[in-house]
Design an enzyme around this catalytic site. Structure first.
Site, PDB file in Angstrom:
ATOM      1  N   ASP A 107     -17.777 -11.101 -21.634  1.00 32.89           N
ATOM      2  CA  ASP A 107     -18.427 -11.300 -20.328  1.00 32.89           C
ATOM      3  C   ASP A 107     -19.891 -11.720 -20.482  1.00 32.89           C
ATOM      4  O   ASP A 107     -20.347 -12.674 -19.856  1.00 32.89           O
ATOM      5  CB  ASP A 107     -18.372 -10.025 -19.475  1.00 32.89           C
ATOM      6  CG  ASP A 107     -16.958  -9.518 -19.319  1.00 32.89           C
ATOM      7  OD1 ASP A 107     -16.032 -10.306 -19.586  1.00 32.89           O
ATOM      8  OD2 ASP A 107     -16.776  -8.352 -18.946  1.00 32.89           O
ATOM      9  N   HIS A 149       8.073  -7.292  -3.798  1.00 28.43           N
ATOM     10  CA  HIS A 149       6.777  -7.758  -4.318  1.00 28.43           C
ATOM     11  C   HIS A 149       6.933  -9.086  -5.073  1.00 28.43           C
ATOM     12  O   HIS A 149       7.374  -9.079  -6.219  1.00 28.43           O
ATOM     13  CB  HIS A 149       6.181  -6.710  -5.261  1.00 28.43           C
ATOM     14  CG  HIS A 149       5.678  -5.515  -4.534  1.00 28.43           C
ATOM     15  ND1 HIS A 149       4.400  -5.433  -4.033  1.00 28.43           N
ATOM     16  CD2 HIS A 149       6.306  -4.372  -4.170  1.00 28.43           C
ATOM     17  CE1 HIS A 149       4.245  -4.283  -3.402  1.00 28.43           C
ATOM     18  NE2 HIS A 149       5.385  -3.608  -3.478  1.00 28.43           N
ATOM     19  N   GLY A 179       0.853  -1.185   0.000  1.00 24.08           N
ATOM     20  CA  GLY A 179       0.000   0.000   0.000  1.00 24.08           C
ATOM     21  C   GLY A 179       0.882   1.226   0.000  1.00 24.08           C
ATOM     22  O   GLY A 179       2.055   1.151   0.387  1.00 24.08           O
ATOM     23  N   CYS A 214       5.553  -5.933   1.582  1.00 21.35           N
ATOM     24  CA  CYS A 214       5.896  -4.506   1.543  1.00 21.35           C
ATOM     25  C   CYS A 214       5.228  -3.770   2.711  1.00 21.35           C
ATOM     26  O   CYS A 214       5.550  -4.026   3.862  1.00 21.35           O
ATOM     27  CB  CYS A 214       5.513  -3.947   0.174  1.00 21.35           C
ATOM     28  SG  CYS A 214       6.189  -2.321  -0.123  1.00 21.35           S
ATOM     29  N   TYR A 215       4.237  -2.918   2.451  1.00 19.35           N
ATOM     30  CA  TYR A 215       3.539  -2.226   3.541  1.00 19.35           C
ATOM     31  C   TYR A 215       2.997  -3.246   4.544  1.00 19.35           C
ATOM     32  O   TYR A 215       3.018  -3.036   5.753  1.00 19.35           O
ATOM     33  CB  TYR A 215       2.399  -1.392   2.960  1.00 19.35           C
ATOM     34  CG  TYR A 215       1.588  -0.642   3.999  1.00 19.35           C
ATOM     35  CD1 TYR A 215       2.028   0.584   4.482  1.00 19.35           C
ATOM     36  CD2 TYR A 215       0.394  -1.167   4.492  1.00 19.35           C
ATOM     37  CE1 TYR A 215       1.282   1.274   5.433  1.00 19.35           C
ATOM     38  CE2 TYR A 215      -0.355  -0.487   5.438  1.00 19.35           C
ATOM     39  CZ  TYR A 215       0.100   0.736   5.909  1.00 19.35           C
ATOM     40  OH  TYR A 215      -0.631   1.414   6.858  1.00 19.35           O
ATOM     41  N   GLU A 274       4.583 -10.777  -6.299  1.00 21.78           N
ATOM     42  CA  GLU A 274       3.495 -10.972  -7.259  1.00 21.78           C
ATOM     43  C   GLU A 274       3.781 -10.378  -8.633  1.00 21.78           C
ATOM     44  O   GLU A 274       3.073 -10.678  -9.587  1.00 21.78           O
ATOM     45  CB  GLU A 274       2.185 -10.367  -6.694  1.00 21.78           C
ATOM     46  CG  GLU A 274       2.122  -8.848  -6.574  1.00 21.78           C
ATOM     47  CD  GLU A 274       2.753  -8.294  -5.300  1.00 21.78           C
ATOM     48  OE1 GLU A 274       3.589  -8.992  -4.703  1.00 21.78           O
ATOM     49  OE2 GLU A 274       2.429  -7.143  -4.914  1.00 21.78           O
ATOM     50  N   LYS A 294     -10.942 -11.475 -15.410  1.00 22.23           N
ATOM     51  CA  LYS A 294     -11.161 -11.539 -16.868  1.00 22.23           C
ATOM     52  C   LYS A 294     -10.504 -12.772 -17.510  1.00 22.23           C
ATOM     53  O   LYS A 294     -11.122 -13.444 -18.329  1.00 22.23           O
ATOM     54  CB  LYS A 294     -10.581 -10.271 -17.497  1.00 22.23           C
ATOM     55  CG  LYS A 294     -10.921 -10.102 -18.943  1.00 22.23           C
ATOM     56  CD  LYS A 294     -12.213  -9.358 -19.074  1.00 22.23           C
ATOM     57  CE  LYS A 294     -12.574  -9.018 -20.478  1.00 22.23           C
ATOM     58  NZ  LYS A 294     -13.840  -8.288 -20.513  1.00 22.23           N
TER      59      LYS A 294
END
Ligand code: XMP
Length: 508
Positions: free
Chosen positions: A222, A164, A50, A77-78, A166, A364
């Site tokens: 979608d 990070h 964050g 991180c945060y 990710e 998605k």
């Protein structure tokens, strides 16, 4: 897994990475209580990054009771800074700020870093660092400027990463996450989209019973996947409405009609409303006013057609997980942030139907995979997104039938050439825009004074930010030649090289 969201741009990415390991994952508010978390009994908790500083007034915090639940926690991180601070450590602004790529040396190869080499690249993205930890924490890794790049609690299953895992710039990040999910949290990694589809189909059947469901089809992925899933669940109890607003891409309407009448054999109602939309748009040049009028015309058409469908009790919508999170509508979801955009095509509650949203837990890319599993063709599943107001926001200024025909012809060339070059799946959205600009040209022996087409092609993960696609010059040249030769009324083609921000993807 539950991801507590502290406002990171990467919270959704963490959830996706976890699901890619076949572990089900949801994002929840950062201030969810420890009691509520215990009730939800996740196998593990991830505290996202964050932008705030933990020492700032009003910085988002979590319930410290979370650290006493005995459920494994990974702070990123945060999230790491928060965990360390809550458990007796200190966080300060780093002396030498480390943003971007850093070389990380692993000093302990136990659980979290099992199988990771001594040195690896990682991605840093915060000006603060944990400067000291209580005696309960052990350092696991460091970089040149960050002595505590990863830590572990000595007696509780609490871990922290300053970098990070990710993002793709941390090449072994997935390996680290997998160690946390499988080895530390004990997840099995057995969540499958196929199981999800089966479960959802069952749920829809139970909920809908013998009632009729209406689903709006737009040609986009979608709504197509929603309809295909409902068709599997309730077959002939499904009615679809396709509003042809005259603003669709070339052959779009025909492709959807063919799929949903031949393959799925649904009760399909096509509302041919080109004239109604074009009349509503006559003389209008303001982009927001165009959107408003299209939105109203759409709702009116939908309402009128829905009246012809007897006994319908439910309305199906292709809401996706990012929409749910962004609108703050998830049960424990993070507070409302920014809604993606002014969505045209949303239907008002007064229509009086109960909503069915079978895709509301999916991202998605998962929706696309599900579409393929349900037997939808590649052409529908991989189609680039298309805005609700359609070609009207790509036909700058007043929209007329003639201008739409010019735009559609140019757009078809752009898309077909990108497909022929094998770049359709590598670009996120590629299309033509018709500018309200005439310029002088020379064709044969005569001067021309004709229209300009702009080509727009962008690459993006989430459509919130985007960069222009580095299309090969030869491809651009070929598209330009074809458009000028084949599309009557166009004598100039430009390529849009603006990123978002500050530009947007669409031109209006
Ligand atoms: P922008 O132009 O805001 O677009 O960068 C981001 C994404 O949203 C789509 N878009 C819309 N979709 N109704 C929609 O349903 C709209 O009014 C609208 N405006 C933009 C755009 O195509 C891109 O994918």
């Amino acid at each position: 897994m539950l991801v507590l969201d502290f406002g990171s741009q990467y919270a959704q990415l963490i959830a996706r990475r976890v699901r890619e390991q076949n572990v089900y994952c949801e994002i929840v508010r950062h201030d969810i209580t420890a009691d509520r978390l215990r009730e939800r009994s996740p196998k593990g908790i991830i505290l996202s990054g964050g932008p705030a500083s933990v020492y700032d007034q009003g910085a988002p915090k979590c319930d410290p009771g979370i650290f006493r639940l005995g459920i494994p926690v990974l702070g990123i991180c945060y999230g790491m800074q928060l965990a360390c601070e809550a458990l007796g450590g200190q966080v300060k602004q780093a002396k030498s700020r480390e943003y971007g790529r850093a070389r990380c040396r692993i000093t302990s190869h136990a659980d979290l870093f099992a199988g990771i080499p001594d040195e690896t690249d990682v991605w840093m993205s915060h000006g603060d660092q944990v400067s000291s930890v209580s005696a309960d924490f052990l350092p696991l890794a460091k970089t040149d400027t960050c002595p505590l790049a990863a830590v572990k609690h000595v007696s509780a299953p609490i871990y922290g990463l300053q970098f990070h895992p990710e993002v793709t710039h941390t090449p072994l990040g997935t390996h680290v996450l997998r160690n946390f999910l499988i080895d530390i949290c004990g997840c099995e990694g057995s969540w499958k989209l196929g199981d999800f589809a089966k479960e959802t189909i069952e749920n829809v059947r139970r909920r809908v019973g013998k009632n009729r469901v209406i689903c709006g089809l737009s040609g986009g992925v979608d709504s197509s996947v929603t309809a295909a899933l409902l068709y599997r669940a309730i077959g002939s109890q499904l009615s679809c409405i396709l509003v042809d607003n005259g603003l669709l891409r070339e052959d779009e309407e025909q492709a959807v009609i063919a799929e949903f009448t031949k393959h799925f054999k649904t009760d399909l109602h096509v509302v041919s409303a080109e004239k109604r939309f074009l009349d509503a748009l006559a003389g209008i040049t303001d982009p927001q006013e165009k959107r408003r009028r299209i939105g109203h015309a759409f709702i009116d058409c939908f309402k009128e057609e829905a009246k012809n469908i007897k006994d319908a009790k439910f309305l199906a919508q292709g809401t996706l997980y990012p929409d749910v999170i962004e609108s703050g509508a998830a049960a424990d979801g993070p507070a409302a942030t920014i809604k993606l955009h002014h969505n045209v095509g949303g239907l008002p509650a007064e229509l009086g139907f109960e909503l069915v949203e079978p895709l509301r837990d999916l991202f998605k890319d998962e929706v696309r995979r599900l579409g393929l599993e349900l037997g939808l063709p590649d052409d529908i599943v991989w189609r680039h997104p298309f805005p609700g107001p359609g070609l009207a926001v790509r036909c700058l200024g007043e929209v007329t039938r003639e201008k739409l025909a010019t735009l559609r012809a140019a757009d078809t060339i752009v898309v077909n050439e990108i497909k022929a070059a094998g770049l359709y799946r590598q670009t996120s959205q590629s299309f033509a825009v018709l500018l309200p600009v005439q310029s002088v040209g020379v064709m044969g022996d005569g001067r021309t004074y004709e229209n300009t087409i702009a080509i727009r092609s962008v690459n993006t993960d989430d459509f919130m930010t985007a960069d222009w696609s580095r299309l090969p010059y030869d491809l651009l040249a070929h598209m330009s030649t074809r458009i000028i030769n084949e599309v009557k009324g166009v004598n100039r083609v430009c390529y849009d090289i603006s990123s978002k921000p500050p530009a947007t993807i669409e031109w209006e």
